[in-house]
Motif scaffolding. Structure first.
Motif, mmCIF file in Angstrom:
data_model
loop_
_atom_site.group_PDB
_atom_site.id
_atom_site.type_symbol
_atom_site.label_atom_id
_atom_site.label_comp_id
_atom_site.label_asym_id
_atom_site.label_seq_id
_atom_site.Cartn_x
_atom_site.Cartn_y
_atom_site.Cartn_z
ATOM 1 N N MET A 1 36.117 61.372 -3.192
ATOM 2 C CA MET A 1 36.622 60.290 -2.365
ATOM 3 C C MET A 1 36.754 60.829 -0.934
ATOM 4 N N LEU A 2 36.216 60.095 0.009
ATOM 5 C CA LEU A 2 36.337 60.470 1.414
ATOM 6 C C LEU A 2 37.460 59.670 2.051
ATOM 7 N N ILE A 3 38.390 60.379 2.698
ATOM 8 C CA ILE A 3 39.538 59.745 3.354
ATOM 9 C C ILE A 3 39.556 60.205 4.803
ATOM 10 N N THR A 4 39.593 59.241 5.722
ATOM 11 C CA THR A 4 39.651 59.547 7.152
ATOM 12 C C THR A 4 40.825 58.797 7.759
ATOM 13 N N VAL A 5 41.586 59.502 8.594
ATOM 14 C CA VAL A 5 42.741 58.901 9.271
ATOM 15 C C VAL A 5 42.591 59.116 10.767
ATOM 16 N N THR A 6 42.760 58.045 11.527
ATOM 17 C CA THR A 6 42.820 58.139 12.988
ATOM 18 C C THR A 6 44.197 57.651 13.417
ATOM 19 N N ARG A 7 44.904 58.511 14.126
ATOM 20 C CA ARG A 7 46.246 58.182 14.608
ATOM 21 C C ARG A 7 46.182 58.008 16.121
ATOM 22 N N THR A 8 46.760 56.935 16.613
ATOM 23 C CA THR A 8 46.835 56.689 18.049
ATOM 24 C C THR A 8 48.275 56.360 18.405
ATOM 25 N N GLY A 9 48.550 56.359 19.698
ATOM 26 C CA GLY A 9 49.880 55.982 20.167
ATOM 27 C C GLY A 9 50.796 57.167 20.304
ATOM 28 N N GLY A 10 52.070 56.904 20.112
ATOM 29 C CA GLY A 10 53.061 57.946 20.309
ATOM 30 C C GLY A 10 53.402 58.086 21.770
ATOM 31 N N PHE A 11 54.339 58.954 22.049
ATOM 32 C CA PHE A 11 54.816 59.137 23.415
ATOM 33 C C PHE A 11 53.695 59.605 24.347
ATOM 34 N N ALA A 12 52.863 60.548 23.881
ATOM 35 C CA ALA A 12 51.793 61.097 24.711
ATOM 36 C C ALA A 12 50.534 60.241 24.680
ATOM 37 N N PRO B 1 52.698 47.232 16.156
ATOM 38 C CA PRO B 1 53.073 48.531 16.722
ATOM 39 C C PRO B 1 54.393 48.430 17.482
ATOM 40 N N VAL B 2 55.137 49.513 17.464
ATOM 41 C CA VAL B 2 56.380 49.591 18.230
ATOM 42 C C VAL B 2 56.135 50.508 19.424
ATOM 43 N N PRO B 3 56.873 50.323 20.516
ATOM 44 C CA PRO B 3 56.682 51.179 21.681
ATOM 45 C C PRO B 3 56.815 52.657 21.297
ATOM 46 N N ASP B 4 55.876 53.463 21.755
ATOM 47 C CA ASP B 4 55.829 54.908 21.514
ATOM 48 C C ASP B 4 55.708 55.269 20.040
ATOM 49 N N GLY B 5 55.383 54.317 19.194
ATOM 50 C CA GLY B 5 55.172 54.587 17.770
ATOM 51 C C GLY B 5 53.706 54.887 17.501
ATOM 52 N N PHE B 6 53.440 55.496 16.363
ATOM 53 C CA PHE B 6 52.071 55.792 15.973
ATOM 54 C C PHE B 6 51.471 54.616 15.216
ATOM 55 N N SER B 7 50.175 54.424 15.425
ATOM 56 C CA SER B 7 49.376 53.478 14.645
ATOM 57 C C SER B 7 48.283 54.279 13.949
ATOM 58 N N TYR B 8 47.912 53.846 12.759
ATOM 59 C CA TYR B 8 46.931 54.565 11.953
ATOM 60 C C TYR B 8 45.856 53.615 11.456
ATOM 61 N N VAL B 9 44.624 54.092 11.462
ATOM 62 C CA VAL B 9 43.533 53.418 10.768
ATOM 63 C C VAL B 9 43.075 54.400 9.703
ATOM 64 N N VAL B 10 43.177 53.967 8.449
ATOM 65 C CA VAL B 10 42.866 54.827 7.307
ATOM 66 C C VAL B 10 41.657 54.249 6.589
ATOM 67 N N HIS B 11 40.597 55.056 6.468
ATOM 68 C CA HIS B 11 39.390 54.670 5.741
ATOM 69 C C HIS B 11 39.387 55.414 4.411
ATOM 70 N N HIS C 1 51.340 51.016 10.817
ATOM 71 C CA HIS C 1 52.137 51.295 12.011
ATOM 72 C C HIS C 1 53.469 51.903 11.610
ATOM 73 N N ASP C 2 53.852 52.964 12.331
ATOM 74 C CA ASP C 2 55.200 53.517 12.152
ATOM 75 C C ASP C 2 56.188 52.507 12.690
ATOM 76 N N PRO C 3 57.287 52.361 12.106
ATOM 77 C CA PRO C 3 57.893 53.078 10.986
ATOM 78 C C PRO C 3 57.705 52.360 9.659
ATOM 79 N N TYR C 4 56.654 51.567 9.514
ATOM 80 C CA TYR C 4 56.500 50.678 8.364
ATOM 81 C C TYR C 4 55.619 51.232 7.247
ATOM 82 N N LEU C 5 55.312 52.523 7.251
ATOM 83 C CA LEU C 5 54.514 53.110 6.190
ATOM 84 C C LEU C 5 55.361 53.297 4.935
ATOM 85 N N THR C 6 54.737 53.131 3.782
ATOM 86 C CA THR C 6 55.414 53.448 2.526
ATOM 87 C C THR C 6 55.427 54.976 2.377
#
Length: 87
Positions: free
Chosen positions: A1-12, A48-58, A67-72
């Motif tokens: 199984m191939l799993i790819t995660v791209t995280r964007t956002g955050g303070f920086a 998305p929340v301000p300065d929170g991380f967003s994720y795209v998971v394949h 979107h943080d903080p809503y991940l299980t």
């Protein structure tokens, strides 16, 4: 199984991507279970929340947008494992 995660956002605002193929890992079976549970988890619809991380998971052609903080817990563990931030 191939799993790819791209995280964007955050303070920086930096983007980070990680991938792994469970076929080549000792913990592959556990990661596959996490991935399957992550796909079936009912997370509340979230924006998305301000300065929170967003994720795209394949996961083998299926896509999750999270979107943080809503991940299980399973989704958080999977994202951490793929991005190399611990399980």
């Amino acid at each position: 199984m191939l799993i790819t995660v791209t995280r964007t956002g955050g303070f920086a605002g930096r983007e980070r991507t990680g991938s792994l193929d469970t076929a080549y890992r000792v913990d592959g079976a556990e990661l596959e279970r996490l991935a399957e549970r992550s796909l079936s988890d009912e997370a509340p619809p979230a924006r998305p929340v301000p300065d929170g991380f967003s994720y795209v998971v394949h996961i083998d052609g299926k896509v999750l947008e999270l979107h943080d903080p809503y991940l299980t817990d399973d989704q958080r563990q999977l994202v951490g494992a793929v991005l190399g931030e611990g399980v």
